[in-house]
Scaffold this motif. Structure first.
Motif, PDB file in Angstrom:
ATOM      1  N   UNK A 270     133.940  72.663  37.628  1.00  0.00           N
ATOM      2  CA  UNK A 270     133.473  73.061  38.962  1.00  0.00           C
ATOM      3  C   UNK A 270     132.254  73.975  38.864  1.00  0.00           C
ATOM      4  N   UNK A 271     132.208  74.845  37.851  1.00  0.00           N
ATOM      5  CA  UNK A 271     131.064  75.735  37.661  1.00  0.00           C
ATOM      6  C   UNK A 271     129.811  74.927  37.349  1.00  0.00           C
ATOM      7  N   UNK A 272     129.932  73.938  36.472  1.00  0.00           N
ATOM      8  CA  UNK A 272     128.778  73.093  36.163  1.00  0.00           C
ATOM      9  C   UNK A 272     128.344  72.305  37.397  1.00  0.00           C
ATOM     10  N   UNK A 273     129.317  71.829  38.166  1.00  0.00           N
ATOM     11  CA  UNK A 273     128.987  71.072  39.376  1.00  0.00           C
ATOM     12  C   UNK A 273     128.289  71.963  40.404  1.00  0.00           C
ATOM     13  N   UNK A 274     128.724  73.204  40.529  1.00  0.00           N
ATOM     14  CA  UNK A 274     128.048  74.136  41.434  1.00  0.00           C
ATOM     15  C   UNK A 274     126.580  74.270  41.077  1.00  0.00           C
ATOM     16  N   UNK A 275     126.307  74.336  39.775  1.00  0.00           N
ATOM     17  CA  UNK A 275     124.931  74.456  39.317  1.00  0.00           C
ATOM     18  C   UNK A 275     124.124  73.225  39.699  1.00  0.00           C
TER      19      UNK A 275
END
Length: 461
Positions: A270-275
């Motif tokens: 999810x953190x990578x997707x937020x980026x």
């Protein structure tokens, strides 16, 4: 008039877009460099930044309300009132930022626990959150200064400052994380120090621009004697906007907490997707911010028909750019995702979520363009009443029901977010048309009270 030339959608948008892309680049460089430390470090940065984003919304209580009023007063030809509003905004926001900084310095560990951060990464989070959070006073003042400057039509100066700070931040990250030029390898601690320094330096540069943004140079003594009578009208416009934004950020924190329950892999994905999603979001939000400034200014001039149509122009342009950007990410999805991580589960999950993002982003653009347009004419309370229930019942509710109870994981989370965006967007669209049919905002209570009364009076049919 020189100010009229600045207040054009395109001229306002592109510097904001570049500034936001650079802010996005700082976040991306953090994520990319931190990913070389560990996936746990990435999870700490992602989780912490969700919290910091929620805190930043509190600063909007003053800064955004003042920004709308500044553009409106300039449109009405009252530069003196705009100046006074801007000074009050900076002083109030700085005071709030100081309180937040003290809370973070002395309570970062407890806050990480309250937020539901996974126990195995809390020690790592404590140092990062206390340092970055301790500098929230700089974030608060910088937010107020840049908002005020942008709403004078000067969107380029904040952009130039962002360019400089972006370069400095990446350079400091390289020194502090990887130990270049003989510096110690401080890892995540180094990222926090770099962030703190850049935000403090930004305040110094923005303050220099701010002092000359309203004609005669603003003296430092004026900050000691703000016109507190202006604070009431700022808060009247700003509090619903802050409640709405704060609710959205808290709902995202709640969703992040639910994802944290799913596991560290899901949280990292999810953190990578937020980026990656920030790429599309940045373009759309740039148009939304620009049209808010433009509509508030036009409303101050009494050019109501032009103000009404500007919302649709911003939505149309923004939608086209957002879809193109999302399609571009899909085209190079494998290369982009593997640039961040080699974990095969995270890579496969992120690719699927990128396809869902193609559905999500148009709903976000609809929300952003019409939401900021409604806020620009003083109708922020209606947006708050519609948005908060949807954010929690639909987005968070379905994330829990579908994601955890039914076991859909991140797919369930995205299903809830997509439905929430389109429900709110559809309601805001109907509200915007409702204002047009009823005489273009003439029936709104705040406007009758003079919060954003058109300078020329009357309505343009």
């Amino acid at each position: 008039m020189e100010l009229d030339k600045k207040m054009k959608l395109g001229r306002l948008t592109w510097p904001i877009m570049i500034e936001m892309f650079l802010a996005f680049a700082i976040g991306t460089s953090d994520t990319l460099m931190v990913s070389r430390i560990s996936d746990d470090a990435v999870a700490v940065v992602g989780f912490s930044n969700q919290f910091f984003n929620a805190v930043i919304v509190v600063f909007m209580l003053v800064a955004s309300g003042a920004g709308i009023l500044i553009a409106n007063r300039l449109g009405a030809g009252d530069a003196y009132a705009a100046r006074k509003l801007a000074i009050v905004s900076v002083v109030l926001t700085g005071a709030i930022g100081l309180v937040v900084s003290l809370l973070m310095v002395f309570g970062a560990g407890q806050i990480a626990g309250w937020l539901g951060m996974p126990p195995d990464i809390r020690p790592l989070a404590n140092d990062y959150m206390s340092i970055v959070g301790g500098g929230m006073i700089f974030t608060a003042i910088g937010n107020a200064l840049s908002t005020a400057v942008r709403n004078t039509g000067n969107t380029r100066s904040p952009m130039y400052i962002a360019i400089m700070m972006n370069v400095v931040h990446i350079f400091l990250n390289a020194l502090f994380i990887f130990g270049l030029l003989g510096f110690p390898k401080w890892g995540l601690f180094g990222v926090a120090l770099s962030t703190l320094f850049v935000r403090a330096a930004s305040v110094v540069l923005l303050l220099y621009v701010f002092r000359s943004a309203f004609g005669g140079r603003i003296g430092f003594r004026e900050f000691l004697r703000p016109d507190w009578s202006r604070s009431r009208e700022i808060l009247r416009i700003g509090w619903p906007l802050s409640m709405n934004g704060g609710s959205w950020q808290l709902s995202q924190l709640a969703i992040t907490g639910l994802i944290g329950v799913m596991g560290a892999q899901q949280l990292a994905a999810r953190t990578y997707m937020n980026t990656m999603e920030s790429f599309a979001f940045t373009i759309g939000w740039s148009f939304a911010m620009a049209v808010q400034i433009l509509i508030a200014y036009l409303f101050g001039q009494g050019k109501l028909r032009e103000a009404y149509r500007s919302a649709y122009r911003a939505m149309g342009y923004g939608m086209a750019f957002v879809l193109f950007n999302t399609a571009l990410m899909l085209l190079f999805r494998k290369q982009i995702i593997t640039f961040f991580t080699a974990d095969p589960w995270i890579v496969d999950m992120a690719i699927v979520l990128l396809w869902l993002n193609l559905i999500l982003q148009p709903g976000k653009m609809l929300n952003m363009a019409l939401g900021q347009s409604i806020v620009a004419v003083g109708d922020s309370r209606y947006m708050m009443k519609i948005s908060i229930p949807s954010q929690w019942l639909v987005s968070v509710g379905l994330a829990y029901l579908l994601g955890i109870r039914l076991g859909w994981g991140l797919y369930g989370v995205y299903a809830g977010m997509i439905l929430d965006e389109y429900i709110r967007g559809a309601v805001l669209y109907l509200r915007w048309r409702h204002h047009r049919k009823r005489g273009l905002f003439a029936d709104h209570g705040d406007l009758r009270a003079g919060a954003l009364a058109p300078a020329k009076g009357g309505l343009q049919a």
